[in-house]
Design an enzyme around this catalytic site. Structure first.
Site, short mmCIF file in Angstrom:
data_model
loop_
_atom_site.label_atom_id
_atom_site.label_comp_id
_atom_site.label_asym_id
_atom_site.label_seq_id
_atom_site.Cartn_x
_atom_site.Cartn_y
_atom_site.Cartn_z
N LYS A 47 0.94 -1.09 0.01
CA LYS A 47 -0.19 -0.12 0.04
C LYS A 47 0.78 1.15 -0.03
CE LYS A 47 -3.80 -2.69 2.14
NZ LYS A 47 -4.20 -3.05 3.46
N GLN A 91 -4.74 -1.88 9.53
CA GLN A 91 -4.40 -3.13 8.80
C GLN A 91 -4.97 -4.20 9.86
OE1 GLN A 91 -2.93 -3.58 5.84
NE2 GLN A 91 -3.45 -5.80 6.13
N ASP A 114 -11.02 2.32 4.11
CA ASP A 114 -11.30 0.87 3.75
C ASP A 114 -12.67 0.59 3.88
OD1 ASP A 114 -9.66 -1.08 3.10
OD2 ASP A 114 -8.89 -1.57 5.34
#
Ligand code: NAD
Length: 273
Positions: A47, A91, A114
Site C-alpha cells: 500500500k 491493517q 477501507d
C-alpha cells in the site's frame, strides 16, 4: 479469458495519478499496523509503495502486539482530527485481545478509507453505497471493465467475512444478481457452484474449487491468497479449472492489484470531500 487485474489496475492508476495531481497531491494515508505479522507487513508495504508511485503521502504508525484499545483509540482520534490526514486504515487482522469491530468503528466515517466502519457497511445494505470495502469494490470494477453484467445472473459467493464476502453479497444483490452464499458449513458446495454463472471464492483454502464444480462458461473470481509449496495460489485449482471458464482471475495478478487501487480511489473520494 483472463481477468487481468494487473493491467486494469495500471490503467486506473494513470487516471488516479492525474486526479491526484489536479488536487495538488494533498492526500495523506495513515496506516495503523499492530504487531509483527509478516503477511500484514507485506500488505502494508504494498500500500505504501502504491501511494508513493501515485504521489500520495503515506504514514505507517506501528504498535506493539500487546497494545491496549485505549492507546489505539487515542491515536485514531488524533488522526480523525488531523486536517492533513485524508484517510485512516487499520491493517487487519488485529491481535485477538483487541475487538476489531470496536476499533474499526473508531475511524471517522470521513476518514474511513477501507469502508469498514459499521455505518459505511450498513449503507451498502440500503443500496446507498458510499465508501466501499476495497476488495469487493475492486472485484465489481474488474467485472465492469470486462463488461460482465451481474443483473439477472446466478452468483455463488463462498466465504462470508465482514470485509469481503458479506459486503460482496449485498453489492451483487444491489446490482440485480441472484446470490447464494456458501461457507464452511455448506453441505454440498458443488450444488451451488454448478448452478452459478459467476463463482466468487474467498475462503483461504488452496485448491478448494475443482473442475467438476464449475460448469462450462462460468466466470470465476478467485479472492483467496494462500501459500502452497512456497508459491502464492488462490482457492481455485487454476490449471485444471481455467479452460472451463469464460473468464477467470489469476492469483496473483487478479483481485489483489484491484484491491490496492480501489483503496487509493477511496482515499481520493475522501480527500475531495
Ligand atoms: P475469513 O478468513 O475471515 O473466513 C473464511 C470464510 O471461508 C468463512 O466464511 C468460512 O466459512 C469459509 N470457508 C472456509 N473453509 C471453507 C470450505 N472448506 N468450504 C467453504 N467455505 C469455507 O475470510 P477473508 O478474510 O475474506 O479471507 C478469505 C481469503 O481471501 C483469504 O485467503 C485471504 O487472504 C483472502 N483475501 C484476499 C484479498 C485480496 O485482496 N485478494 C483481500 C482480503 C482477503
Amino acid at each position: 479469458m483472463i481477468l487481468d487485474g494487473e493491467k486494469i489496475s495500471k490503467k486506473l492508476e494513470i487516471e488516479l495519478k492525474n486526479k491526484v495531481r489536479k488536487i495538488k497531491n494533498k492526500l495523506k494515508l495513515a496506516i495503523i499496523l499492530v504487531g509483527d505479522d509478516s503477511a500484514s507487513k507485506k500488505y502494508v508495504e504494498k500500500k505504501q509503495q502504491k501511494c508513493k508511485e501515485i504521489g500520495i503521502k503515506c504514514e505507517v504508525l506501528s504498535f506493539n502486539k500487546k497494545v491496549i484499545t485505549e492507546d489505539l483509540a487515542k491515536e485514531i482520534k488524533k488522526l480523525n482530527e488531523d486536517e492533513l490526514t485524508s484517510g485512516v486504515l487499520v491493517q487487519l487482522p488485529l491481535p485477538s485481545h483487541l475487538d476489531s469491530r470496536k476499533i474499526l468503528d473508531l475511524v471517522s466515517i470521513n476518514k474511513d478509507v477501507d469502508g469498514l466502519n459499521s455505518y459505511n457497511l450498513m449503507e451498502i445494505l440500503f443500496d446507498r453505497e458510499n465508501i466501499l470495502p476495497a476488495t469487493p469494490k475492486g472485484i465489481i470494477r474488474l467485472l465492469e471493465e470486462y463488461n460482465i453484467e451481474l443483473k439477472g445472473k446466478n452468483v455463488c459467493i463462498i466465504g462470508f467475512s465482514d470485509i469481503v464476502g458479506k459486503p460482496l453479497v449485498m453489492m451483487c444483490l444491489n446490482r440485480g444478481a441472484t446470490v447464494s452464499v456458501a461457507h464452511i458449513e455448506t453441505r454440498d458446495l458443488k450444488i451451488h457452484t454448478l448452478n452459478s454463472d459467476i463463482v466468487m471464492t474467498a475462503t483461504g483454502v488452496a485448491g478448494l474449487i475443482k473442475p467438476d464444480m464449475i460448469k462450462r462458461g462460468t466466470v470465476v473470481i478467485d479472492i483467496g491468497i494462500n501459500k502452497k509449496n512456497g508459491k502464492i495460489v488462490g482457492d481455485v485449482d487454476y490449471e485444471n479449472v481455467k479452460d472451463k471458464c469464460s473468464f477467470i482471475t489469476p492469483v496473483p495478478g487478479g483481485v489483489g492489484p484491484m484491491t490496492v487501487i480501489s483503496l487509493i480511489d477511496n482515499l481520493l473520494q475522501l480527500g475531495k470531500k
